[in-house]
Design a protein around this motif. Structure first.
Motif, PDB file in Angstrom:
ATOM      1  N   ALA A  87       0.831  -1.204   0.000  1.00  0.00           N
ATOM      2  CA  ALA A  87       0.000   0.000   0.000  1.00  0.00           C
ATOM      3  C   ALA A  87       0.867   1.256   0.000  1.00  0.00           C
ATOM      4  CB  ALA A  87      -0.943  -0.011   1.202  1.00  0.00           C
ATOM      5  N   ALA A  88       1.962   1.229   0.770  1.00  0.00           N
ATOM      6  CA  ALA A  88       2.887   2.362   0.780  1.00  0.00           C
ATOM      7  C   ALA A  88       3.631   2.472  -0.545  1.00  0.00           C
ATOM      8  CB  ALA A  88       3.878   2.224   1.939  1.00  0.00           C
ATOM      9  N   VAL A  89       3.981   1.323  -1.125  1.00  0.00           N
ATOM     10  CA  VAL A  89       4.667   1.319  -2.425  1.00  0.00           C
ATOM     11  C   VAL A  89       3.804   1.984  -3.485  1.00  0.00           C
ATOM     12  CG1 VAL A  89       5.490  -0.172  -4.304  1.00  0.00           C
ATOM     13  CG2 VAL A  89       6.097  -0.690  -1.933  1.00  0.00           C
ATOM     14  N   TYR A  90       2.516   1.636  -3.550  1.00  0.00           N
ATOM     15  CA  TYR A  90       1.636   2.196  -4.575  1.00  0.00           C
ATOM     16  C   TYR A  90       1.474   3.708  -4.396  1.00  0.00           C
ATOM     17  CZ  TYR A  90       0.500  -2.798  -4.819  1.00  0.00           C
ATOM     18  OH  TYR A  90       0.582  -4.163  -4.900  1.00  0.00           O
ATOM     19  N   ARG A  91       1.413   4.166  -3.140  1.00  0.00           N
ATOM     20  CA  ARG A  91       1.330   5.614  -2.900  1.00  0.00           C
ATOM     21  C   ARG A  91       2.612   6.306  -3.379  1.00  0.00           C
ATOM     22  NH1 ARG A  91      -2.501   7.166   1.392  1.00  0.00           N
ATOM     23  NH2 ARG A  91      -4.123   5.564   1.308  1.00  0.00           N
ATOM     24  N   CYS A  92       3.758   5.670  -3.119  1.00  0.00           N
ATOM     25  CA  CYS A  92       5.029   6.263  -3.560  1.00  0.00           C
ATOM     26  C   CYS A  92       5.132   6.279  -5.085  1.00  0.00           C
ATOM     27  CB  CYS A  92       6.210   5.507  -2.948  1.00  0.00           C
ATOM     28  SG  CYS A  92       6.456   5.868  -1.197  1.00  0.00           S
ATOM     29  N   MET A  93       4.578   5.287  -5.745  1.00  0.00           N
ATOM     30  CA  MET A  93       4.533   5.306  -7.206  1.00  0.00           C
ATOM     31  C   MET A  93       3.745   6.521  -7.684  1.00  0.00           C
ATOM     32  SD  MET A  93       3.943   1.186  -7.667  1.00  0.00           S
ATOM     33  CE  MET A  93       3.406   1.230  -9.380  1.00  0.00           C
ATOM     34  N   ASP A  94       2.654   6.822  -6.998  1.00  0.00           N
ATOM     35  CA  ASP A  94       1.868   8.015  -7.328  1.00  0.00           C
ATOM     36  C   ASP A  94       2.686   9.284  -7.124  1.00  0.00           C
ATOM     37  OD1 ASP A  94      -0.670   7.616  -8.391  1.00  0.00           O
ATOM     38  OD2 ASP A  94      -1.575   7.174  -6.455  1.00  0.00           O
ATOM     39  N   HIS A  95       3.372   9.364  -5.981  1.00  0.00           N
ATOM     40  CA  HIS A  95       4.179  10.556  -5.698  1.00  0.00           C
ATOM     41  C   HIS A  95       5.269  10.752  -6.751  1.00  0.00           C
ATOM     42  CE1 HIS A  95       2.100  11.280  -2.036  1.00  0.00           C
ATOM     43  NE2 HIS A  95       2.704  10.361  -1.297  1.00  0.00           N
ATOM     44  N   LEU A  96       5.954   9.683  -7.102  1.00  0.00           N
ATOM     45  CA  LEU A  96       7.024   9.789  -8.097  1.00  0.00           C
ATOM     46  C   LEU A  96       6.470  10.170  -9.466  1.00  0.00           C
ATOM     47  CD1 LEU A  96       9.290   6.779  -7.083  1.00  0.00           C
ATOM     48  CD2 LEU A  96       9.838   9.203  -6.859  1.00  0.00           C
ATOM     49  N   ALA A  97       5.321   9.611  -9.828  1.00  0.00           N
ATOM     50  CA  ALA A  97       4.699   9.985 -11.103  1.00  0.00           C
ATOM     51  C   ALA A  97       4.366  11.479 -11.119  1.00  0.00           C
ATOM     52  CB  ALA A  97       3.439   9.155 -11.338  1.00  0.00           C
ATOM     53  N   SER A  98       3.879  11.995 -10.004  1.00  0.00           N
ATOM     54  CA  SER A  98       3.577  13.430  -9.911  1.00  0.00           C
ATOM     55  C   SER A  98       4.846  14.265 -10.024  1.00  0.00           C
ATOM     56  CB  SER A  98       2.877  13.733  -8.581  1.00  0.00           C
ATOM     57  OG  SER A  98       1.610  13.113  -8.508  1.00  0.00           O
ATOM     58  N   PRO A 204     -13.182   1.378  -8.300  1.00  0.00           N
ATOM     59  CA  PRO A 204     -12.190   0.299  -8.367  1.00  0.00           C
ATOM     60  C   PRO A 204     -11.084   0.507  -7.331  1.00  0.00           C
ATOM     61  CG  PRO A 204     -11.763   1.908 -10.078  1.00  0.00           C
ATOM     62  CD  PRO A 204     -13.027   2.344  -9.421  1.00  0.00           C
ATOM     63  N   PRO A 205     -10.311  -0.536  -6.979  1.00  0.00           N
ATOM     64  CA  PRO A 205      -9.220  -0.367  -6.021  1.00  0.00           C
ATOM     65  C   PRO A 205      -8.263   0.744  -6.449  1.00  0.00           C
ATOM     66  CG  PRO A 205      -9.603  -2.693  -6.442  1.00  0.00           C
ATOM     67  CD  PRO A 205     -10.433  -1.934  -7.437  1.00  0.00           C
ATOM     68  N   ARG A 206      -7.997   1.680  -5.549  1.00  0.00           N
ATOM     69  CA  ARG A 206      -7.195   2.849  -5.910  1.00  0.00           C
ATOM     70  C   ARG A 206      -5.793   2.459  -6.359  1.00  0.00           C
ATOM     71  NH1 ARG A 206      -5.834   6.935  -1.328  1.00  0.00           N
ATOM     72  NH2 ARG A 206      -4.141   7.377  -2.775  1.00  0.00           N
ATOM     73  N   GLN A 207      -5.285   1.314  -5.836  1.00  0.00           N
ATOM     74  CA  GLN A 207      -3.917   0.942  -6.187  1.00  0.00           C
ATOM     75  C   GLN A 207      -3.770   0.559  -7.652  1.00  0.00           C
ATOM     76  OE1 GLN A 207      -5.646  -0.095  -3.552  1.00  0.00           O
ATOM     77  NE2 GLN A 207      -4.353  -0.624  -1.808  1.00  0.00           N
ATOM     78  N   LEU A 208      -4.828   0.014  -8.248  1.00  0.00           N
ATOM     79  CA  LEU A 208      -4.752  -0.311  -9.678  1.00  0.00           C
ATOM     80  C   LEU A 208      -4.568   0.954 -10.503  1.00  0.00           C
ATOM     81  CD1 LEU A 208      -7.466  -3.100 -10.062  1.00  0.00           C
ATOM     82  CD2 LEU A 208      -4.978  -3.368 -10.108  1.00  0.00           C
ATOM     83  N   ALA A 209      -5.224   2.047 -10.081  1.00  0.00           N
ATOM     84  CA  ALA A 209      -5.038   3.320 -10.776  1.00  0.00           C
ATOM     85  C   ALA A 209      -3.613   3.825 -10.616  1.00  0.00           C
ATOM     86  CB  ALA A 209      -6.036   4.354 -10.243  1.00  0.00           C
ATOM     87  N   SER A 210      -3.019   3.598  -9.436  1.00  0.00           N
ATOM     88  CA  SER A 210      -1.620   4.003  -9.212  1.00  0.00           C
ATOM     89  C   SER A 210      -0.684   3.235 -10.130  1.00  0.00           C
ATOM     90  CB  SER A 210      -1.229   3.765  -7.750  1.00  0.00           C
ATOM     91  OG  SER A 210      -2.053   4.490  -6.870  1.00  0.00           O
ATOM     92  N   ILE A 211      -0.945   1.935 -10.279  1.00  0.00           N
ATOM     93  CA  ILE A 211      -0.106   1.117 -11.158  1.00  0.00           C
ATOM     94  C   ILE A 211      -0.266   1.561 -12.609  1.00  0.00           C
ATOM     95  CG2 ILE A 211       0.255  -1.226 -12.035  1.00  0.00           C
ATOM     96  CD1 ILE A 211      -0.628  -2.201  -9.205  1.00  0.00           C
ATOM     97  N   GLN A 212      -1.492   1.847 -13.020  1.00  0.00           N
ATOM     98  CA  GLN A 212      -1.701   2.297 -14.399  1.00  0.00           C
ATOM     99  C   GLN A 212      -0.973   3.611 -14.653  1.00  0.00           C
ATOM    100  OE1 GLN A 212      -5.602   1.911 -16.074  1.00  0.00           O
ATOM    101  NE2 GLN A 212      -5.322   3.619 -17.492  1.00  0.00           N
ATOM    102  N   ARG A 213      -1.041   4.510 -13.700  1.00  0.00           N
ATOM    103  CA  ARG A 213      -0.341   5.790 -13.862  1.00  0.00           C
ATOM    104  C   ARG A 213       1.164   5.577 -13.990  1.00  0.00           C
ATOM    105  NH1 ARG A 213      -0.096  10.752  -9.525  1.00  0.00           N
ATOM    106  NH2 ARG A 213       0.509  12.384 -10.991  1.00  0.00           N
ATOM    107  N   TRP A 214       1.699   4.636 -13.231  1.00  0.00           N
ATOM    108  CA  TRP A 214       3.123   4.302 -13.294  1.00  0.00           C
ATOM    109  C   TRP A 214       3.487   3.772 -14.679  1.00  0.00           C
ATOM    110  CZ3 TRP A 214       7.135   5.181 -10.137  1.00  0.00           C
ATOM    111  CH2 TRP A 214       8.277   4.384 -10.231  1.00  0.00           C
ATOM    112  N   LEU A 215       2.650   2.886 -15.191  1.00  0.00           N
ATOM    113  CA  LEU A 215       2.919   2.297 -16.503  1.00  0.00           C
ATOM    114  C   LEU A 215       2.779   3.321 -17.624  1.00  0.00           C
ATOM    115  CD1 LEU A 215       1.028  -1.099 -16.049  1.00  0.00           C
ATOM    116  CD2 LEU A 215       3.504  -0.736 -16.024  1.00  0.00           C
ATOM    117  N   GLU A 216       1.991   4.345 -17.406  1.00  0.00           N
ATOM    118  CA  GLU A 216       1.783   5.375 -18.424  1.00  0.00           C
ATOM    119  C   GLU A 216       2.921   6.383 -18.502  1.00  0.00           C
ATOM    120  OE1 GLU A 216      -3.133   5.481 -18.418  1.00  0.00           O
ATOM    121  OE2 GLU A 216      -1.986   6.936 -17.238  1.00  0.00           O
TER     122      GLU A 216
END
Length: 290
Positions: A87-98, A204-216
């Motif tokens: 859960a912390a990893v997915y949030r950090c993926m969001d932060h790094l994408a931002s 949908p689970p918020r973490q899936l959106a974080s992963i998609q943003r990372w992949l984008e």
């Protein structure tokens, strides 16, 4: 850590990071992120400054420190987490994408929120790291790893809500909280469980959106999801969901890597440390070959 290949790691609930150090290749410097008591235990799950958000800011501070060292040395780095640590990893993926998309505005916003929710000394540390970035985007990792990181309702069914609602610890939890190196308390366990339910049960689970943003992210790092084959009931749900996210992102197939470790269950650090080590080493080796 300075000038070395590094891996920032956050463990699961009622666990300590150093239990995963044997899974690291000998050439990789292990950077643990452990859980500590804070005011987050008094905040509601899913609310600003909740347990997961504070854990993510703490992980982000370690990530930014490693990223700054990597930018100076040219050495690769990665980050990841196991189970609830996902859960912390997915949030950090969001932060790094931002921070990639809008480095100045995002640094200002994340720094302000970190100062608001972290203990004062830790908030100042995070703010200082953003000052050192000086408006630049952080260097990107080789990959973000999730070792069966909590992602979907199947990850929390049958235990997390019960722990969040319990008035006293289930059998064995108090002993786990007292293991060497642990700072876990029962209020922390309850808060973590509630946050996992809030995140994984969202639709949908918020973490899936974080992963998609990372992949984008254009030419961004990989997302590597590692699971034990004995977790097949979960894997049968999670693997297709991840592949669907990859398809929606439009990213090349090699941006998502799914690894299933034979004869291993959820505790792959204990069941198959050598196999985990091989997967991590291969991720770093493939980067160095580019």
């Amino acid at each position: 850590m300075a000038g070395s290949t590094s891996f920032v790691f956050v463990p699961g609930i009622v666990s300590v990071a150093n239990s995963w150090e044997p899974t690291m290749p000998s050439s990789v410097s292990f950077v643990p992120v452990d859980y500590h008591p804070s005011a987050a235990e008094q905040r509601g799950a899913g609310e600003p400054g909740d347990f997961t958000e504070v854990a993510a800011y703490r992980m982000l501070a370690k990530i930014l420190n490693v990223s700054l060292a990597a930018a100076a040395s040219g050495k690769p780095w990665a980050f990841g987490g196991h189970s609830a640590g996902g859960a912390a990893v997915y949030r950090c993926m969001d932060h790094l994408a931002s921070l990639i998309a809008e480095p100045v505005a995002s640094a200002r916003a994340i720094s302000a929120e970190g100062m608001r929710w972290l203990p004062a000394e830790e908030g100042l540390e995070l703010a200082e790291l953003f000052t050192r970035l000086a408006g630049r985007s952080p260097s990107m990792p080789v990959a973000a790893f999730s070792f069966e990181g909590s992602l979907m309702p199947c990850d929390v069914e049958g235990w997390a809500q019960e722990w969040a609602d319990a008035t006293k610890p289930p059998d064995g939890i108090e002993k786990d909280c007292k293991q060497p190196g642990s700072h876990w308390t029962w209020p922390m366990v309850k808060a973590c469980s509630g946050c996992l339910c809030a995140d994984c049960a969202s639709s949908p689970p918020r973490q899936l959106a974080s992963i998609q943003r990372w992949l984008e992210l254009p030419q961004g790092p990989r997302f590597i999801y590692v699971a034990g084959a004995k977790s097949f009931k979960r894997n049968n749900i999670v693997f297709p969901a991840l592949k669907s996210v990859l398809q929606s992102s439009g990213a090349p197939d090699d941006r998502l890597q799914i690894e299933e470790i034979p004869h291993s269950g959820h505790g792959m650090d204990m069941d198959a440390p050598a196999e985990v080590r091989k997967i991590i080493a291969a991720a770093f080796d493939s980067e160095q070959e580019l």
